[in-house]
Design a protein around this motif. Structure first.
Motif, PDB file in Angstrom:
ATOM      1  N   GLU A 257      -8.680   9.965   4.461  1.00 39.34           N
ATOM      2  CA  GLU A 257     -10.148   9.973   4.376  1.00 39.34           C
ATOM      3  C   GLU A 257     -10.654   8.790   3.551  1.00 39.34           C
ATOM      4  O   GLU A 257     -11.632   8.127   3.926  1.00 39.34           O
ATOM      5  CB  GLU A 257     -10.628  11.288   3.754  1.00 39.34           C
ATOM      6  CG  GLU A 257     -12.135  11.409   3.665  1.00 39.34           C
ATOM      7  CD  GLU A 257     -12.582  12.700   3.005  1.00 39.34           C
ATOM      8  OE1 GLU A 257     -13.664  12.700   2.402  1.00 39.34           O
ATOM      9  OE2 GLU A 257     -11.856  13.713   3.094  1.00 39.34           O
ATOM     10  N   LEU A 258      -9.979   8.490   2.451  1.00 40.76           N
ATOM     11  CA  LEU A 258     -10.358   7.363   1.606  1.00 40.76           C
ATOM     12  C   LEU A 258     -10.076   6.036   2.314  1.00 40.76           C
ATOM     13  O   LEU A 258     -10.869   5.092   2.219  1.00 40.76           O
ATOM     14  CB  LEU A 258      -9.622   7.434   0.261  1.00 40.76           C
ATOM     15  CG  LEU A 258     -10.028   6.424  -0.797  1.00 40.76           C
ATOM     16  CD1 LEU A 258     -11.526   6.489  -1.066  1.00 40.76           C
ATOM     17  CD2 LEU A 258      -9.248   6.662  -2.076  1.00 40.76           C
ATOM     18  N   LYS A 259      -8.951   5.965   3.042  1.00 44.96           N
ATOM     19  CA  LYS A 259      -8.643   4.755   3.818  1.00 44.96           C
ATOM     20  C   LYS A 259      -9.742   4.486   4.832  1.00 44.96           C
ATOM     21  O   LYS A 259     -10.200   3.347   4.991  1.00 44.96           O
ATOM     22  CB  LYS A 259      -7.300   4.908   4.551  1.00 44.96           C
ATOM     23  CG  LYS A 259      -6.089   4.870   3.658  1.00 44.96           C
ATOM     24  CD  LYS A 259      -4.829   5.076   4.496  1.00 44.96           C
ATOM     25  CE  LYS A 259      -3.613   5.316   3.646  1.00 44.96           C
ATOM     26  NZ  LYS A 259      -2.413   5.559   4.456  1.00 44.96           N
TER      27      LYS A 259
ATOM     28  N   THR B 277      -2.683   0.446  -4.462  1.00 43.95           N
ATOM     29  CA  THR B 277      -3.122   1.481  -5.394  1.00 43.95           C
ATOM     30  C   THR B 277      -1.900   2.073  -6.104  1.00 43.95           C
ATOM     31  O   THR B 277      -0.768   1.858  -5.678  1.00 43.95           O
ATOM     32  CB  THR B 277      -3.878   2.607  -4.652  1.00 43.95           C
ATOM     33  OG1 THR B 277      -3.054   3.096  -3.593  1.00 43.95           O
ATOM     34  CG2 THR B 277      -5.202   2.118  -4.087  1.00 43.95           C
TER      35      THR B 277
ATOM     36  N   LYS C 284     -12.882   5.467   4.771  1.00 43.89           N
ATOM     37  CA  LYS C 284     -14.108   5.035   4.078  1.00 43.89           C
ATOM     38  C   LYS C 284     -13.993   3.578   3.644  1.00 43.89           C
ATOM     39  O   LYS C 284     -14.955   2.806   3.772  1.00 43.89           O
ATOM     40  CB  LYS C 284     -14.373   5.919   2.856  1.00 43.89           C
ATOM     41  CG  LYS C 284     -14.900   7.286   3.199  1.00 43.89           C
ATOM     42  CD  LYS C 284     -15.164   8.094   1.936  1.00 43.89           C
ATOM     43  CE  LYS C 284     -15.677   9.476   2.269  1.00 43.89           C
ATOM     44  NZ  LYS C 284     -15.921  10.291   1.075  1.00 43.89           N
ATOM     45  N   LEU C 285     -12.827   3.206   3.130  1.00 39.56           N
ATOM     46  CA  LEU C 285     -12.613   1.827   2.682  1.00 39.56           C
ATOM     47  C   LEU C 285     -12.693   0.863   3.867  1.00 39.56           C
ATOM     48  O   LEU C 285     -13.324  -0.190   3.772  1.00 39.56           O
ATOM     49  CB  LEU C 285     -11.257   1.702   1.979  1.00 39.56           C
ATOM     50  CG  LEU C 285     -10.905   0.332   1.418  1.00 39.56           C
ATOM     51  CD1 LEU C 285     -11.959  -0.152   0.410  1.00 39.56           C
ATOM     52  CD2 LEU C 285      -9.524   0.372   0.756  1.00 39.56           C
TER      53      LEU C 285
ATOM     54  N   MET D 287      -3.038   6.472  -0.874  1.00 39.13           N
ATOM     55  CA  MET D 287      -4.432   6.768  -0.579  1.00 39.13           C
ATOM     56  C   MET D 287      -4.523   7.820   0.526  1.00 39.13           C
ATOM     57  O   MET D 287      -3.875   7.662   1.559  1.00 39.13           O
ATOM     58  CB  MET D 287      -5.126   5.487  -0.078  1.00 39.13           C
ATOM     59  CG  MET D 287      -6.253   5.033  -0.932  1.00 39.13           C
ATOM     60  SD  MET D 287      -7.239   3.720  -0.157  1.00 39.13           S
ATOM     61  CE  MET D 287      -6.110   2.363  -0.114  1.00 39.13           C
TER      62      MET D 287
END
Length: 177
Positions: free
Chosen positions: A119-121, A112, A123-124, A116
């Motif tokens: 929290e986004l990691k 990216t 979710k991914l 990141m």
């Protein structure tokens, strides 16, 4: 991956699996690779024809005897004795791949433009685990050239949903007009 590295790695993996030390060896491989990277002369010494087999084994014992599993130490001695030192790193990479296949683990690299958030990691990882049906190990990288969005790499595939790629595609479409 060379055939030689693959044969050695798979032999080590089979033994480690039978002896139930496969996870321990996978972790110790990283330590050995780091030692080789810190001391580039080590590979040269282990590969030097003027140094005896006994001296090389003594060196390996000194460096690793009480620090790594005995099967891994013997693996290093065999690779050294058979003049296959140049394949050690490649064999270790192959070992990790065999481990990941056996335990249904997929290593995915996400690139990216900015770091990141955790929290986004998370979710991914959850999304990728649902899509792949595997346990995902996510390695994140930052590359400002991505501009935004994300580039995912796994196995030999790449999914590029970056702004840079979208701009490139738009430019190609506009050049056709």
């Amino acid at each position: 991956m060379s055939k030689i590295a693959s044969v050695y790695a798979n032999s080590l993996f089979e033994v480690s699996l039978e002896e139930k030390v496969d996870n321990q060896i996978r972790e110790e491989i990283t330590d050995i690779c780091n030692a080789f990277e810190r001391d580039s002369e080590l590979v040269k010494v282990l590969d030097a024809p003027m140094i005896t087999k006994e001296e090389k084994e003594k060196l390996l014992d000194t460096l690793f005897k009480d620090k790594v599993n005995k099967y891994l130490l013997n693996f290093l001695k065999i690779m050294t004795d058979r003049k296959a030192v140049m394949y050690i790193r490649e064999s270790f990479d192959e070992y990790v791949e065999a481990y990941n296949r056996h335990y249904n683990i997929e290593k995915i690299v996400a690139t990216t433009a900015i770091e990141m958030p955790q929290e986004l990691k998370d979710k991914l990882i959850n999304k990728l685990q649902k899509v792949t049906g595997k346990t995902v190990i996510l390695d994140t990288k930052v590359d400002k050239n991505v501009l935004g969005g994300i580039v995912l790499k796994y196995n030999d595939a790449q999914l590029d949903d970056s702004i840079a790629m979208k701009l490139k595609n738009m430019k190609e479409e506009l050049s056709k007009i």
